[in-house]
Design a protein around this motif. Structure first.
Motif, PDB file in Angstrom:
ATOM      1  N   LEU A 286     -10.529  11.178  -8.061  1.00 21.50           N
ATOM      2  CA  LEU A 286      -9.130  11.227  -8.501  1.00 21.50           C
ATOM      3  C   LEU A 286      -8.857  12.438  -9.392  1.00 21.50           C
ATOM      4  CD1 LEU A 286      -8.663   7.440  -9.436  1.00 21.50           C
ATOM      5  CD2 LEU A 286      -8.192   8.540  -7.256  1.00 21.50           C
ATOM      6  N   SER A 287      -9.928  13.160  -9.740  1.00 16.80           N
ATOM      7  CA  SER A 287      -9.850  14.283 -10.695  1.00 16.80           C
ATOM      8  C   SER A 287      -9.311  13.822 -12.053  1.00 16.80           C
ATOM      9  CB  SER A 287      -8.973  15.424 -10.156  1.00 16.80           C
ATOM     10  OG  SER A 287      -9.385  15.818  -8.884  1.00 16.80           O
TER      11      SER A 287
ATOM     12  N   GLU B 255       0.849  -1.177   0.000  1.00 18.46           N
ATOM     13  CA  GLU B 255       0.000   0.000   0.000  1.00 18.46           C
ATOM     14  C   GLU B 255       0.884   1.225   0.000  1.00 18.46           C
ATOM     15  OE1 GLU B 255      -3.042  -0.110   2.977  1.00 18.46           O
ATOM     16  OE2 GLU B 255      -3.678   1.945   2.573  1.00 18.46           O
ATOM     17  N   ILE B 256       0.610   2.152  -0.929  1.00 21.82           N
ATOM     18  CA  ILE B 256       1.411   3.374  -0.956  1.00 21.82           C
ATOM     19  C   ILE B 256       0.490   4.595  -0.909  1.00 21.82           C
ATOM     20  CG2 ILE B 256       3.377   2.359  -2.195  1.00 21.82           C
ATOM     21  CD1 ILE B 256       2.240   3.639  -4.775  1.00 21.82           C
ATOM     22  N   GLN B 257       1.057   5.713  -0.516  1.00 15.79           N
ATOM     23  CA  GLN B 257       0.259   6.931  -0.422  1.00 15.79           C
ATOM     24  C   GLN B 257       0.081   7.569  -1.782  1.00 15.79           C
ATOM     25  OE1 GLN B 257      -1.151   7.943   2.526  1.00 15.79           O
ATOM     26  NE2 GLN B 257      -0.372   5.932   3.109  1.00 15.79           N
ATOM     27  N   ARG B 258      -1.036   8.254  -1.955  1.00 21.22           N
ATOM     28  CA  ARG B 258      -1.232   9.039  -3.162  1.00 21.22           C
ATOM     29  C   ARG B 258      -1.541  10.466  -2.728  1.00 21.22           C
ATOM     30  NH1 ARG B 258      -5.455  10.938  -6.105  1.00 21.22           N
ATOM     31  NH2 ARG B 258      -4.960  11.339  -8.267  1.00 21.22           N
ATOM     32  N   ASN B 259      -0.720  11.412  -3.206  1.00 20.36           N
ATOM     33  CA  ASN B 259      -0.973  12.812  -2.856  1.00 20.36           C
ATOM     34  C   ASN B 259      -2.151  13.323  -3.670  1.00 20.36           C
ATOM     35  OD1 ASN B 259       1.417  12.656  -1.393  1.00 20.36           O
ATOM     36  ND2 ASN B 259       2.612  13.159  -3.228  1.00 20.36           N
ATOM     37  N   HIS B 260      -2.964  14.144  -3.045  1.00 17.48           N
ATOM     38  CA  HIS B 260      -4.142  14.666  -3.748  1.00 17.48           C
ATOM     39  C   HIS B 260      -3.761  15.528  -4.941  1.00 17.48           C
ATOM     40  CE1 HIS B 260      -6.730  14.047   0.125  1.00 17.48           C
ATOM     41  NE2 HIS B 260      -6.128  12.961  -0.284  1.00 17.48           N
TER      42      HIS B 260
ATOM     43  N   GLU C 116      -1.224  14.964  -6.870  1.00 18.20           N
ATOM     44  CA  GLU C 116      -0.534  14.113  -7.861  1.00 18.20           C
ATOM     45  C   GLU C 116      -1.351  13.996  -9.154  1.00 18.20           C
ATOM     46  OE1 GLU C 116       0.955  10.697  -5.719  1.00 18.20           O
ATOM     47  OE2 GLU C 116       0.158   9.396  -7.283  1.00 18.20           O
ATOM     48  N   ASN C 117      -0.682  14.144 -10.320  1.00 17.41           N
ATOM     49  CA  ASN C 117      -1.456  14.020 -11.559  1.00 17.41           C
ATOM     50  C   ASN C 117      -1.453  12.580 -12.075  1.00 17.41           C
ATOM     51  OD1 ASN C 117       0.851  13.576 -13.115  1.00 17.41           O
ATOM     52  ND2 ASN C 117       1.093  15.752 -13.599  1.00 17.41           N
TER      53      ASN C 117
END
Ligand SMILES: [Zn+2]
Length: 384
Positions: free
Chosen positions: A166-167, A108-113, A115-116
């Motif tokens: 996720l935009s 599991e890894i983090q996803r920055n908001h 991030e594109n």
């Protein structure tokens, strides 16, 4: 019979035998013949083929009757692997899963908001490469992968039409990930993947009609009718978050007024809670509920009422045998189950209530990666 039909039938028989060994193995050839109604000679030939291809292996001898030994056949668990990926707003999970649905590795890894799309994809690609290497699995054994994410997904073409969380908009995800990883890629809505895992290894196993409701950062559902996922015309069947429950209610990010999501999603609960108290996350709301703070009880009382209404409406529409509740709400605040169950009794129509089982997912946050891995297997495995 036409040659084409014969080939198709041969393939169907082979699939049937393999499914049987996978589900009931270790099993004897005699037993397979008995269950399928095929001749012992056909079974021996098919098992021989499957053995050659690496799908099955022979196991121990058992005594069957007086002085007779029978060889059992079982499935070869590590004959192939698929990769399931779960992309959410703030984290990404990736799992390598073997042929029988065991998770070999999960990260599991983090996803920055901020991030594109390209950044997220390159991160996934690198981690997958490392994971495969770390587990010493040869690329030839990996038949493909599947990505589950929230939003409107063109399942046939592997395109993310729109994901608010996720935009992302109009992203050819399957094509892009295949280019980066070389693997074939299946893309679907996360809840559709979750219900697949429930159907094959979870709480909807052996059930023909089932509904899964997911409650967390959003609210949605997925439906299995007669053993098949019901997608509707544009793969949006089940998106109950945008059913309107109060035409004079809250404004939804879809532009309409009074959508269900504006009363149930974490963002909506948190926004309303902040009118009362300065809070940092949804966990604070749940904590206040546990401490019996009246405002938190009030807000979650409204949430659970609307959720119970949604469940009762779904039951009237599809009359499923099982309804599975899943998501952060139930994982983070198990106390809420009792409240839901009381309201379920109040709002659900007797004839559909009598025949349904309301249960909670036990796959927790592994449902999407597992369902994805199983879906990739179903979609990409072609037995010659
Ligand atoms: Zn809406």
């Amino acid at each position: 019979m036409e040659k084409q039909d014969q080939l198709l039938m041969k393939k169907q028989n082979k699939n049937l035998v393999l499914d049987l060994i996978k589900g009931r193995g270790p099993i004897s050839r005699t037993e397979i013949a008995k269950i399928t109604g095929m001749s012992p000679t056909s079974i021996s030939r098919i098992v021989h083929d499957l053995h050659e291809q690496g799908f099955v292996r022979e196991t121990e001898l058992v005594t069957s009757g007086v002085g007779r030994k029978a060889v059992l056949v079982d499935v070869e668990k590590d004959v192939l692997f698929t990769i399931g990926i779960d992309i959410d707003k703030s984290n990404i999970k990736m799992a390598i899963v073997n042929y029988v649905g065991d998770i070999i590795d999960l990260i599991e890894i983090q996803r920055n908001h901020s991030e594109n799309y390209e950044e997220t994809l390159s991160k996934i690609t690198n981690h997958i490469r490392d994971m495969i290497e770390h587990n010493r699995i040869s690329n030839e054994k990996i038949i493909g992968m599947a990505v589950g994410l929230p939003g409107y997904i063109d399942y046939k073409n592997g395109v993310v039409k729109l994901s608010d969380q996720l935009s992302w908009k109009e992203k050819p995800l399957a094509e892009d990930l295949k280019r980066l990883t070389t693997f074939d890629v299946v893309v679907d809505n996360e809840l559709k993947m979750k219900i697949i895992s429930e159907y094959f290894i979870g709480r909807a196993k052996g059930v023909k009609n089932a509904v899964l409701v997911g409650v967390g950062t959003g609210i949605g559902s997925a439906i299995i009718l007669n053993g098949e996922i019901y997608r509707g015309e544009s793969n949006n069947a089940g998106e109950i978050g945008h059913t309107v429950i109060d035409p004079t209610g809250n404004v939804c990010n879809c532009g309409k007024i009074g959508c269900l999501a504006t009363y149930i999603s974490e963002g909506a609960i948190l926004a309303d809670s902040r009118k009362v108290k300065d809070l940092t996350s949804i966990d604070d709301v749940y904590e206040a509920f546990r401490n019996r703070e009246q405002w938190a009880i009030n807000i979650l009382d409204r949430t659970t009422t609307y959720l119970a209404l949604a469940i009762s409406n779904i039951l009237c529409l599809y009359n499923p045998e099982v309804i599975i509740l899943s998501g952060n709400l139930f994982e983070k605040l198990p106390e809420i189950k009792e409240v839901i169950e009381t309201k379920f009794e109040i709002y659900t129509w007797e004839p559909v209530k009598e025949t349904v089982r309301m249960v909670y997912s036990q796959l927790n946050n592994q449902g999407v990666v597992l369902g994805g891995a199983i879906q990739a297997q179903n979609a990409l495995l072609d037995l010659d």
